[in-house]
Write a protein that holds these residues in place. Structure first.
Motif, PDB file in Angstrom:
ATOM      1  N   LEU A   1       0.804  -1.141   0.244  1.00  0.00           N
ATOM      2  CA  LEU A   1      -0.049   0.179   0.154  1.00  0.00           C
ATOM      3  C   LEU A   1       0.909   1.191  -0.031  1.00  0.00           C
ATOM      4  CD1 LEU A   1      -2.832  -0.846   2.532  1.00  0.00           C
ATOM      5  CD2 LEU A   1      -3.076  -0.279   0.094  1.00  0.00           C
ATOM      6  N   VAL A   2       0.646   2.195  -0.868  1.00  0.00           N
ATOM      7  CA  VAL A   2       1.095   3.598  -0.927  1.00  0.00           C
ATOM      8  C   VAL A   2       0.597   4.563   0.261  1.00  0.00           C
ATOM      9  CG1 VAL A   2       1.557   5.506  -2.138  1.00  0.00           C
ATOM     10  CG2 VAL A   2       1.821   3.261  -3.209  1.00  0.00           C
ATOM     11  N   ASP A   3       1.592   5.300   0.893  1.00  0.00           N
ATOM     12  CA  ASP A   3       1.087   5.966   1.922  1.00  0.00           C
ATOM     13  C   ASP A   3       0.679   7.200   1.371  1.00  0.00           C
ATOM     14  OD1 ASP A   3       0.554   7.505   4.170  1.00  0.00           O
ATOM     15  OD2 ASP A   3       2.651   7.411   4.953  1.00  0.00           O
ATOM     16  N   LEU A   4      -0.662   7.496   1.295  1.00  0.00           N
ATOM     17  CA  LEU A   4      -1.092   8.881   0.749  1.00  0.00           C
ATOM     18  C   LEU A   4      -1.213   9.869   1.538  1.00  0.00           C
ATOM     19  CD1 LEU A   4      -3.535   7.198  -1.980  1.00  0.00           C
ATOM     20  CD2 LEU A   4      -1.173   7.938  -2.205  1.00  0.00           C
ATOM     21  N   SER A   5      -1.204   9.611   2.994  1.00  0.00           N
ATOM     22  CA  SER A   5      -1.491  10.773   4.093  1.00  0.00           C
ATOM     23  C   SER A   5      -0.710  11.848   3.892  1.00  0.00           C
ATOM     24  CB  SER A   5      -1.179   9.770   5.516  1.00  0.00           C
ATOM     25  OG  SER A   5       0.123   9.437   5.686  1.00  0.00           O
ATOM     26  N   PRO A   6       0.500  12.029   3.442  1.00  0.00           N
ATOM     27  CA  PRO A   6       1.285  13.272   3.230  1.00  0.00           C
ATOM     28  C   PRO A   6       0.353  14.140   2.175  1.00  0.00           C
ATOM     29  CG  PRO A   6       2.789  11.705   2.971  1.00  0.00           C
ATOM     30  CD  PRO A   6       1.347  10.867   3.192  1.00  0.00           C
ATOM     31  N   PHE A   7      -0.557  13.572   1.575  1.00  0.00           N
ATOM     32  CA  PHE A   7      -1.221  14.222   0.576  1.00  0.00           C
ATOM     33  C   PHE A   7      -2.577  14.618   0.925  1.00  0.00           C
ATOM     34  CE2 PHE A   7       1.410  11.249  -1.799  1.00  0.00           C
ATOM     35  CZ  PHE A   7       2.481  11.930  -1.960  1.00  0.00           C
ATOM     36  N   GLY A   8      -3.056  14.030   2.180  1.00  0.00           N
ATOM     37  CA  GLY A   8      -4.251  14.388   2.658  1.00  0.00           C
ATOM     38  C   GLY A   8      -5.419  13.146   2.225  1.00  0.00           C
ATOM     39  N   LEU A   9      -4.712  12.080   1.708  1.00  0.00           N
ATOM     40  CA  LEU A   9      -5.802  11.287   0.791  1.00  0.00           C
ATOM     41  C   LEU A   9      -5.603   9.903   1.538  1.00  0.00           C
ATOM     42  CD1 LEU A   9      -4.567  11.733  -2.784  1.00  0.00           C
ATOM     43  CD2 LEU A   9      -6.478  12.706  -1.771  1.00  0.00           C
ATOM     44  N   THR A  10      -6.800   9.125   1.582  1.00  0.00           N
ATOM     45  CA  THR A  10      -6.941   7.571   2.082  1.00  0.00           C
ATOM     46  C   THR A  10      -6.307   6.758   0.995  1.00  0.00           C
ATOM     47  OG1 THR A  10      -9.221   7.666   1.771  1.00  0.00           O
ATOM     48  CG2 THR A  10      -8.368   8.322   4.001  1.00  0.00           C
ATOM     49  N   ASN A  11      -6.037   5.828   1.649  1.00  0.00           N
ATOM     50  CA  ASN A  11      -5.862   4.503   0.678  1.00  0.00           C
ATOM     51  C   ASN A  11      -6.489   3.504   1.086  1.00  0.00           C
ATOM     52  OD1 ASN A  11      -4.945   2.887  -1.171  1.00  0.00           O
ATOM     53  ND2 ASN A  11      -2.843   3.183  -0.914  1.00  0.00           N
ATOM     54  N   ASP A  12      -7.704   3.180   0.625  1.00  0.00           N
ATOM     55  CA  ASP A  12      -8.659   1.943   0.893  1.00  0.00           C
ATOM     56  C   ASP A  12      -8.373   0.730  -0.103  1.00  0.00           C
ATOM     57  OD1 ASP A  12      -9.811   3.733   2.904  1.00  0.00           O
ATOM     58  OD2 ASP A  12     -11.171   4.440   1.384  1.00  0.00           O
TER      59      ASP A  12
END
Length: 286
Positions: free
Chosen positions: A243-254
């Motif tokens: 899984l790519v960590d998308l939190s730095p962009f304010g995004l979730t990754n479901d």
């Protein structure tokens, strides 16, 4: 201390053969990589350089091409059997011939036009002695993926464990499989197609808690569907998807965006055997 010659063999490796069967305007293309290994009474050449029992490997290569013309190629298992039987029956110093073939698939585009199929490579390995014949078929490079219906949790952990448990993951692998036939005759094309279908069906229909579980499901289902087979050997690399960590962009990754890992990778290997089948006549490897 005595020093003696141990097991040995020699042969011609990777003879490339492309054969075109011309049936009017419709042609059939066969594309093979043939390797030959012979063993027997070959001590003299090792110990003294006496080559009186050494059939040149160039002759082996020529035999492949001559057989393709004189007898046709057909299914890789049958072609390998013809070659192996020939060397054992015509060379008195040879007591075992082992032939391996990689068969590359081509899809028909027209009567004489083809496109190389790159999704997998068909394999055949034949061992012939004066007393017995053994046929192993297989496939390599068969890449499969389930985007869900796979978990991995409940495993032991120590101070070096960082892998998080998961209840939903991508499961992907590149199947390397071999299956041993009960006899040295049969419907080779139908058997290969049926085994391939069984492997892929079991992969798709198994809710997986581990790749080991999937391996056993693939092997056991194949044996249940193909009564001509004695055992299936599988090597399944775990083609990891992270899984790519998308939190730095304010995004979730479901479970939507992944990195496809290259290496290192987990490698799961195992054999599934029909318990009433006779054992292999000669040792064989995946």
């Amino acid at each position: 201390m005595a020093i003696v010659l141990g097991p040995n063999r020699y042969g011609k490796a990777e003879t490339r053969l492309v054969s075109v069967a011309r049936d009017g305007e419709t042609h059939t293309l066969t594309d093979l990589n043939v390797s030959i290994a012979l063993s027997g009474d070959l001590a003299a050449t090792h110990l003294t350089g006496d080559n009186s029992g050494v059939l040149p490997t160039d002759t082996m290569k020529n035999t492949v091409y001559a057989f393709a013309k004189e007898r046709g190629v057909g299914e890789p298992e049958q072609f390998a059997l013809q070659l192996a039987r020939h060397f054992v029956s015509t060379q008195s110093q040879i007591d075992k011939a082992h032939i391996t073939i990689e068969a590359y698939g081509w899809e028909r585009l027209g009567p004489h036009s083809f496109q190389r199929r790159g999704d997998h490579t068909r394999l055949a390995a034949v061992t012939v002695t004066a007393e017995q014949e053994q046929v192993v078929s297989g496939v390599t490079g068969l890449t499969l993926l389930n985007s869900t219906a796979s978990e991995f949790h409940g495993y032991p952990k120590d101070r070096y464990t960082t892998l998080p448990e998961t209840r939903d993951r991508i499961l992907a692998t590149a199947v390397d499989a071999r299956w041993r036939h009960l006899t040295a005759d049969g419907d080779w094309a139908g058997s290969f197609a049926g085994a391939l279908e069984a492997l892929t069906t079991a992969f798709a229909n198994t809710y997986s808690h581990s790749l080991q579980q999937t391996l056993y499901a693939m092997g056991s289902y194949t044996l249940s569907q193909r009564p001509e087979l004695a055992e299936v050997r599988l090597a399944l690399p775990n083609k990891h998807h992270y899984l790519v960590d998308l939190s730095p962009f304010g995004l979730t990754n479901d479970n939507e965006v992944f990195i496809a890992g290259d290496r290192p990778y987990g490698l799961i290997e195992g054999t599934v055997i029909r318990d009433d089948a006779p054992p292999a006549g000669v040792e064989w490897y995946l």
